[in-house]
Scaffold this motif. Sequence first.
Motif, PDB file in Angstrom:
ATOM      1  N   UNK A  83     -47.052  51.540 -32.457  1.00 45.09           N
ATOM      2  CA  UNK A  83     -48.355  50.887 -32.336  1.00 45.09           C
ATOM      3  C   UNK A  83     -48.269  49.366 -32.434  1.00 45.09           C
ATOM      4  N   UNK A  84     -47.188  48.848 -32.987  1.00 51.72           N
ATOM      5  CA  UNK A  84     -47.093  47.397 -33.148  1.00 51.72           C
ATOM      6  C   UNK A  84     -46.475  46.680 -31.944  1.00 51.72           C
ATOM      7  N   UNK A  85     -46.040  47.450 -30.925  1.00 55.05           N
ATOM      8  CA  UNK A  85     -45.421  46.831 -29.751  1.00 55.05           C
ATOM      9  C   UNK A  85     -46.480  46.076 -28.939  1.00 55.05           C
ATOM     10  N   UNK A  86     -46.250  44.780 -28.709  1.00 52.63           N
ATOM     11  CA  UNK A  86     -47.204  43.948 -27.964  1.00 52.63           C
ATOM     12  C   UNK A  86     -46.674  43.495 -26.611  1.00 52.63           C
ATOM     13  N   UNK A  87     -45.423  43.807 -26.333  1.00 55.59           N
ATOM     14  CA  UNK A  87     -44.833  43.435 -25.050  1.00 55.59           C
ATOM     15  C   UNK A  87     -43.859  44.517 -24.638  1.00 55.59           C
ATOM     16  N   UNK A  88     -43.898  44.890 -23.358  1.00 51.95           N
ATOM     17  CA  UNK A  88     -42.996  45.908 -22.860  1.00 51.95           C
ATOM     18  C   UNK A  88     -42.303  45.366 -21.615  1.00 51.95           C
ATOM     19  N   UNK A  89     -40.993  45.583 -21.532  1.00 54.31           N
ATOM     20  CA  UNK A  89     -40.179  45.057 -20.434  1.00 54.31           C
ATOM     21  C   UNK A  89     -39.435  46.213 -19.781  1.00 54.31           C
ATOM     22  N   UNK A  90     -39.584  46.333 -18.458  1.00 56.33           N
ATOM     23  CA  UNK A  90     -38.842  47.324 -17.679  1.00 56.33           C
ATOM     24  C   UNK A  90     -37.749  46.561 -16.940  1.00 56.33           C
ATOM     25  N   UNK A  91     -36.513  46.728 -17.384  1.00 55.27           N
ATOM     26  CA  UNK A  91     -35.427  45.815 -17.045  1.00 55.27           C
ATOM     27  C   UNK A  91     -34.396  46.473 -16.131  1.00 55.27           C
ATOM     28  N   UNK A  92     -34.031  45.765 -15.064  1.00 51.17           N
ATOM     29  CA  UNK A  92     -32.998  46.248 -14.151  1.00 51.17           C
ATOM     30  C   UNK A  92     -31.676  45.511 -14.325  1.00 51.17           C
ATOM     31  N   UNK A  93     -31.732  44.201 -14.624  1.00 55.32           N
ATOM     32  CA  UNK A  93     -30.535  43.385 -14.773  1.00 55.32           C
ATOM     33  C   UNK A  93     -30.328  43.015 -16.242  1.00 55.32           C
ATOM     34  N   UNK A  94     -29.114  42.634 -16.626  1.00 53.23           N
ATOM     35  CA  UNK A  94     -28.836  42.340 -18.036  1.00 53.23           C
ATOM     36  C   UNK A  94     -29.176  40.908 -18.436  1.00 53.23           C
ATOM     37  N   UNK A  95     -30.268  40.348 -17.872  1.00 49.74           N
ATOM     38  CA  UNK A  95     -30.645  38.979 -18.204  1.00 49.74           C
ATOM     39  C   UNK A  95     -32.150  38.833 -18.157  1.00 49.74           C
ATOM     40  N   UNK A  96     -32.722  38.285 -19.247  1.00 49.62           N
ATOM     41  CA  UNK A  96     -34.169  38.131 -19.403  1.00 49.62           C
ATOM     42  C   UNK A  96     -34.398  36.844 -20.186  1.00 49.62           C
ATOM     43  N   UNK A  97     -35.393  36.064 -19.775  1.00 49.22           N
ATOM     44  CA  UNK A  97     -35.709  34.809 -20.458  1.00 49.22           C
ATOM     45  C   UNK A  97     -34.484  33.906 -20.593  1.00 49.22           C
ATOM     46  N   UNK A  98     -33.805  33.701 -19.478  1.00 53.83           N
ATOM     47  CA  UNK A  98     -32.729  32.729 -19.449  1.00 53.83           C
ATOM     48  C   UNK A  98     -31.411  33.198 -20.015  1.00 53.83           C
ATOM     49  N   UNK A  99     -31.038  34.447 -19.743  1.00 54.96           N
ATOM     50  CA  UNK A  99     -29.714  34.913 -20.129  1.00 54.96           C
ATOM     51  C   UNK A  99     -29.660  35.808 -21.347  1.00 54.96           C
ATOM     52  N   UNK A 100     -30.809  36.144 -21.932  1.00 55.92           N
ATOM     53  CA  UNK A 100     -30.828  37.064 -23.071  1.00 55.92           C
ATOM     54  C   UNK A 100     -30.834  38.506 -22.571  1.00 55.92           C
ATOM     55  N   UNK A 101     -30.267  39.405 -23.364  1.00 55.98           N
ATOM     56  CA  UNK A 101     -30.164  40.806 -22.976  1.00 55.98           C
ATOM     57  C   UNK A 101     -30.961  41.668 -23.952  1.00 55.98           C
ATOM     58  N   UNK A 102     -32.214  42.019 -23.614  1.00 52.25           N
ATOM     59  CA  UNK A 102     -33.063  42.767 -24.546  1.00 52.25           C
ATOM     60  C   UNK A 102     -32.541  44.161 -24.874  1.00 52.25           C
ATOM     61  N   UNK A 103     -31.784  44.769 -23.956  1.00 53.32           N
ATOM     62  CA  UNK A 103     -31.291  46.129 -24.187  1.00 53.32           C
ATOM     63  C   UNK A 103     -30.065  46.115 -25.084  1.00 53.32           C
TER      64      UNK A 103
END
Length: 490
Positions: A312-332
Motif C-alpha cells: 500500500x505504500x508504493x507510490x511509483x511503479x516502473x515496468x523496465x526493459x533495460x538495465x538503466x533508469x534515471x541516468x544509469x541506475x538499475x532498479x531491479x
Amino acid sequence: MEGDSPKGDLPLRDFYIPDYIFTPESEKEDVPEKPTCPVIVFVNSKSGGQLGGDLIKTYRQLLNRVQVFDLGEEAPDKVLHRLYANFEKLKSDGDKLAAEIERTLRLIVAGGDGTAGWLLGVVCDLKLAQPPPIATVPLGTGNNLPFSFGWGKKNPGTNHQSVKYFLDQVKKAKEMQIDSWHIVMRMRDPKEGTCDPIAPLELPHSLHAFHRVSRSDSLNLEGYHTFRGGFWNYFSMGMDAQVSYAFHSERKLHPEKFKNQIINQTTYAKLGATQGWFFASLFHPSSRNIAQLANVKIMRRLGHWEDLHIPRSIRSIVCLNLPSFSGGLNPWGTPNQKKARDRDLTPPYVDDGLLEVVGFRDAWHGLVLFTPNGHGTRLAQARRIRFEFHKGAADHTFMRIDGEPWKQPLPVDDDTVVVEISHLRQVKMLATHNCISKSIDDPLTPSSASHHDDGDSSPESEDEWEGGRRKFGAAETFKIPEDTDIAHVS
C-alpha cells in the motif's frame, strides 16, 4: 581546420554515402571502394545545449552533408521512407552499390532518450526486410539507452577527433536485438472535459508514439477514447513521473537555465525535494499510492492473468526493459540465488519478452539505488501488465515513457479505465564492448544459476523497508555523485 569533404580523408570513406543514393535525380558518382560501414546520422540540434548544432557541423565536415540530418528540420520517417524507396528503384536498375549500402547500413541518433526512442519507433514501424541497427549518442540528461549499450552517459565531444572515435566504435559495434513494447489505454468518453494526455507545455518527441487512435484503427471502440504507444526502456507511473513532468515544464519555461547535464541534474534533485517526495507520507494523500489508484494484473505465462500484490505504500511503479533508469541506475538489481529460486526469477535479458516490475515508496527509497546492491521493491517479471483504475480514486495521475512524462486526466465517473502493456516486436541496437545489457541468445551471458549477489541486502518487504529507512536516516549529508545522471530530456 580539416576540410569540409571526406574525399581527402581516406578512413572516413568507410562511412561515406554518395548523393545519388538519397536523391534519384542526382548523377551517379564513381565510388572506387564500397563503404564498409555506411552511416546515416540524425541529430536533435536542440539537445545538449549547443552540442547538437556543433555535432551536426562536425559530422557534415567529415561525411557527405546529405547523410547528416537535423531532426529539427526533417523527421526521420520522411528521410527513411524516401531512402528505402530509392533503394528499391536503384536495385531494380541493377545498382550493386545501393544493394550493398542497404545491407550494411547503420544509423546514428544523437539526442536524449526521447529522440532515440523516436527513431527506434520509426524503424520498427517501417517493418523493413533488412532493418538497420542503431547507435545512440548520449546527448540528453539521463541517456539510459546509450548507457545500456555501452555508449556512455556523458555528453560527447564535438571535435573531429571525438567524432572519428565514435564512428570507429560504430564500425566495431555488435548488433543486439531488444524487445519493443506496446501500450494501450482505453476509457469511456468523459461526460465533461477531455482525457487527452497533457504534455509539459509542448509535446516531447516521444509522445508521437502515444496518441489517440484513428477511427479506422482496429483498436478503436465506439464510445471510448483509445490511446496507443510504444516504448523500449520503461513505462512508469506515479511519483517519479510527476517529478519528471515538473522538470520538463520548468525546462520549457526557462530553457536558458538548462545548458548542461550538471545543472539539469541539480534542478531535477531540487524539484524532487520541493514537491515533498522525501516525506511523501506527510505531504501526499494515499490516493496517490499505486494500490489505491489501480488494480494491477500480470501475465507470467501466456493466457493466464493473475493479480499482482502491490504494497500500500508504493507510490511509483516502473515496468523496465533495460538495465538503466534515471541516468544509469538499475532498479531491479541482481537478486541473490535464493531469492531468484524462491520467486522463480530469471536474469533480466533485454530480448526475453519479459518486463521487470519495480516499486518505490518515496524519494528516500529511490536513493537506495546509489548504495551497493541497492534496488527497488521487486514486484514481478511479466509478459503482459494491466492496470485497472479504480472509479473516482483520482482525477489524474502522471505517466512516463522512456524519459518523456505527461499528466494523464482520469474520468472520475468511469470504472473502465485500463492501461495494458504487451510485447510488440524487436529492433536492432548497436552495442560496444562496454554494453551492460544482456541477451538471452548471447553465449557469453551468464546463466541464471550464476546470477547471484550474496551481498544483496536491500529490503523487499514493507517491514524490511521501514527498518532500512531508519538506518538510512543519516542521509542529511548524502550527496548525489556529480557524474550521475538523474533525469531525462528529449
